[in-house]
Design an enzyme around this catalytic site. Structure first.
Site, PDB file in Angstrom:
ATOM      1  CG  HIS A   1      35.604  49.514  19.577  1.00  0.00           C
ATOM      2  ND1 HIS A   1      35.441  50.868  19.338  1.00  0.00           N
ATOM      3  CD2 HIS A   1      35.309  48.894  18.414  1.00  0.00           C
ATOM      4  CE1 HIS A   1      35.083  51.057  18.083  1.00  0.00           C
ATOM      5  NE2 HIS A   1      34.986  49.884  17.495  1.00  0.00           N
TER       6      HIS A   1
ATOM      7  CD  GLU B   1      29.562  50.432  10.077  1.00  0.00           C
ATOM      8  OE1 GLU B   1      29.248  49.228  10.133  1.00  0.00           O
ATOM      9  OE2 GLU B   1      30.429  50.923  10.810  1.00  0.00           O
TER      10      GLU B   1
HETATM   11  O1  X8Z Z   1      34.100  51.045  15.083  1.00  0.00           O
HETATM   12  C1  X8Z Z   1      34.301  51.307  13.914  1.00  0.00           C
HETATM   13  C2  X8Z Z   1      33.197  51.191  12.882  1.00  0.00           C
HETATM   14  C3  X8Z Z   1      32.308  50.053  13.171  1.00  0.00           C
HETATM   15  S1  X8Z Z   1      33.130  48.537  12.992  1.00  0.00           S
HETATM   16  C4  X8Z Z   1      32.378  52.454  12.884  1.00  0.00           C
HETATM   17  N1  X8Z Z   1      35.510  51.775  13.522  1.00  0.00           N
HETATM   18  C5  X8Z Z   1      36.578  51.982  14.479  1.00  0.00           C
HETATM   19  C6  X8Z Z   1      36.232  53.095  15.437  1.00  0.00           C
HETATM   20  O2  X8Z Z   1      35.334  53.876  15.172  1.00  0.00           O
HETATM   21  O3  X8Z Z   1      36.912  53.214  16.464  1.00  0.00           O
HETATM   22  C7  X8Z Z   1      35.910  52.098  12.169  1.00  0.00           C
HETATM   23  C8  X8Z Z   1      37.314  52.582  12.261  1.00  0.00           C
HETATM   24  C9  X8Z Z   1      37.787  52.330  13.661  1.00  0.00           C
HETATM   25 ZN    ZN Z   2      33.665  48.050  11.047  1.00  0.00          ZN
END
Ligand code: X8Z
Ligand code: ZN
Length: 645
Positions: free
Chosen positions: A539, A411
């Site tokens: 996501h 982060e």
């Molecule tokens: O979503 C994230 C970060 C915020 S951009 C915590 N990541 C992905 C996830 O958690 O799925 C980081 C690695 C992959």
């Molecule tokens: Zn990130």
């Protein structure tokens, strides 16, 4: 975090898929009707507007993510509605200018405007409103999601994750129940998501694209039609390494669980220590190659530190016996916050050690570092530029464990990128591409070698031996290599959903077909269309494109190699730790300062000397482990059968 290059090229944080607006809805048409401006004047006006509206947009989104209730959803959706209407008007106007004969910065800004929407919104006001409401509801449903069993307290994502993470302590069935429990939260999202797809596709078509997936693929300074092949090429480079790790892991699971350790050669989804099988670090106790070559138990060290903080607070308060039950809860909470702050400062010190600035005071006063007890929040970690002038925040529910520590470093990568490019006009305040944004902090994580961890007191001084190398490589591979196919498959699913090749009545089947194809992972029991398992990953309801993370997992090894070269590192790549090296820091900052002001290929060239993303640095880094895995897997039947639908 989510880096959104929508309207105002705002690099916005995670939940900010939905951006918001600047002016009351009835004024937004004025942008489209604005007197014909020159392209330069238009871009200047967009930049000025961005500066003005960003604080309101981000505050609404921050509230939506940190106080989940009907009011904050209403405020967030309304702000988005205004913003998106304004954005649409800007995009329309951007399309009226010729692409030739313009000042280079103006041409780039217009291009970014046309390809930058991760949430393409329909023009029809009623549909736009519907889209923003769905968007807020999906985000809130995820954030407030809980696994509830009659007669027991409901469990949130942190509690479910803790069960899965305890791969030694919990039984096969306990982990299965927790995994299935979390996947109940997304069942109510299915209808909303289907409508969301229809609405954003309509917006994409109005912008001149075939569908939302094509908009997403257009943001990489190359023809959208070539992007999938580019990602496939990169995957082809690293796939053999993943397959070796998958095989080794599955064999260990079969040793432990017997037949239940494998589903047609695939890894059962609830056994990797992670809800989505994207990071297998919690399988360390099972997969650790060698005992007695020095502990790499960072989580154990962090937990001890947190207990020491608590003990000191309790002793200052006169001992546990002196405290009421509610005072005890308060003091535990204070220990959590102190520990979270300590972990964040540790990560900050890596960046300042490279010569980057200290974080602004407001970062610590305004960020959310621990989970509040009195309300639902989106715990998924994110980094936020609250305005275009360097007011930055982080939102996380930090717990003292290794995964969370590395997430803080991740982060802060976003945060330092925001700070590095803030001198640009808002249109260029973004990553070179979204994979760059995701790779900044992870590159630093690669530098967290056993030597670095020992230097900050988190592990003992490491042994120097071949066994120690393999252990350390395995630790990194469980985070990085396991991730690669996951990073690819999520958008393979969404691209199919957006282009219609995955029909709504096949959402779940297609999800598991792709998990099988890329990851070699399968659910223990069949998952029918009564579920919506994609929605159980942040996501998807959060509408954050995901290929960025796959690209980041390639790019970060390229960045790392270049920074190691800059630091004068000699020896195998995996031994490089560029902490406190000013030359590496200078090179990195210079790259970050470019923001989105030029095509990423140019920015990559300035740092690495090449213009292509390339998986060979991943392979160079993991060469010892790959050779070791091949040996371990000798005589085993690797590979899996993805059941065909
Ligand atoms: O979503 C994230 C970060 C915020 S951009 C915590 N990541 C992905 C996830 O958690 O799925 C980081 C690695 C992959
Ligand atoms: Zn990130």
């Amino acid at each position: 975090m989510k880096s959104q290059r929508a309207l105002l090229a705002l690099a916005i944080s995670a939940s900010l898929l939905a951006l918001s607006a600047c002016k009351p809805a009835d004024q937004t048409d004025s942008a489209a009707d604005a007197p014909k401006e020159s392209a330069d004047e238009f871009v200047a006006r967009v930049n000025k507007t961005a500066k003005e509206v960003t604080p309101e947009i981000t505050s609404a989104a921050w509230l939506g993510a940190t106080y989940i209730n009907a009011d904050s959803q209403r405020v967030e959706a309304a702000a988005n509605e205004r913003y998106l209407a304004l954005n649409n008007a800007f995009i329309e106007q951007a399309k009226t200018y010729p692409t030739e004969g313009l000042n280079a910065d103006t041409a780039r800004a217009l291009h970014l405007m046309k390809v930058g929407a991760s949430l393409p919104a329909p023009r029809d006001p009623a549909k736009l409103k519907e889209l923003t409401e769905i968007t807020s509801r999906l985000g809130a449903t995820y954030g407030a999601g809980k696994w509830c069993v009659d007669g027991q307290e409901c469990r949130d994502i942190g509690q479910v994750s803790e069960i899965l993470a305890d791969t030694q302590g919990k039984s096969y069935d306990e982990m299965k129940a927790a995994w299935e429990g979390w996947h109940t939260i997304s069942v109510p999202m299915r209808k909303d998501y289907q409508r969301f797809v229809e609405l954003t596709n309509e917006g994409a078509k109005e912008m001149g694209f075939a569908n939302t997936g094509e908009v997403w693929r257009a943001g990489y300074d190359m023809p959208a039609a070539d992007f999938q092949a580019e990602a496939d090429r990169l995957w082809g480079q690293v796939q053999p390494l993943y397959e070796q790790l998958q095989c080794y892991t599955r064999e260990k699971l079969v040793e432990k669980y017997g037949e239940q350790g494998s589903v047609n050669g695939m890894i059962p989804a609830h056994l990797t220590g992670n809800l989505w099988q994207q990071d297998w670090g919690n399988l360390w106790p099972l997969l650790q190659p060698y005992d007695n070559v020095g502990s790499l138990d960072v989580t154990g060290a962090l937990k001890k530190q947190r207990e020491a903080i608590l003990a000191e607070l309790v002793s200052k308060a006169g001992g546990m016996g002196k405290l009421t039950a509610s005072e005890q809860v308060e003091i535990e909470r204070q220990a959590d916050l102190e520990m979270a702050t300590r972990m964040t400062k540790l990560a900050e010190s890596f960046y300042t050690g490279l010569g980057m600035p200290a974080l602004p005071e407001s970062f610590y006063t305004d960020s959310m570092l621990v989970q509040p007890r009195d309300r639902d929040v989106v715990c998924h970690a994110s980094a936020w530029p609250m305005n275009t002038e360097g007011e930055v925040r982080m939102k996380m529910c930090i717990k003292p464990n290794e995964e969370e520590l590395t997430t803080i470093y991740h982060e802060l990568g976003h945060i330092y990128y925001y700070l590095a490019y803030k001198q640009h006009p808002p249109m260029f305040q973004n990553g070179a591409h979204d994979g760059f944004h995701e790779a900044i902090g992870d590159t630093i994580v690669l530098s967290m070698t056993p030597e670095y961890l020992a230097s900050i007191g988190l592990v003992d001084k490491p042994a120097v031996s071949e066994e120690a190398v393999i252990n350390s490589q395995m630790r990194m591979a469980l985070a990085k290599v396991s991730f690669l196919p996951f990073g690819l498959m999520i958008d393979r699913w969404r691209w199919g959903v957006f282009d219609g090749s995955i029909a709504p009545d096949k959402y779940n089947q297609a999800w598991w077909d792709l998990k099988a194809k890329y990851q070699g992972v399968a659910p223990a029991d069949a998952r029918g269309e009564e579920f919506f398992d994609a929605g159980a990953k942040y996501h998807v309801p959060g509408n954050t494109p995901y290929t960025r993370y796959f690209l980041s997992h390639i790019l970060q090894f390229q960045f790392y190699k270049s920074l190691c070269d800059a630091a004068g590192h000699e020896g195998p790549l995996y031994t490089c730790n560029f902490a406190n090296n000013p030359e590496a820091g200078k090179r990195y900052w210079a790259m970050m300062e470019r923001g989105a002001s030029q095509p990423w290929q140019q920015t990559l060239k300035e740092l690495t000397g090449g213009e292509q993303m390339d998986g060979s640095a991943v392979l160079e880094y993991f060469a010892p482990l790959q050779a070791w895995l091949v040996k371990q897997n000798e005589g085993k039947t690797c590979g899996w059968q993805a059941a065909k639908s």
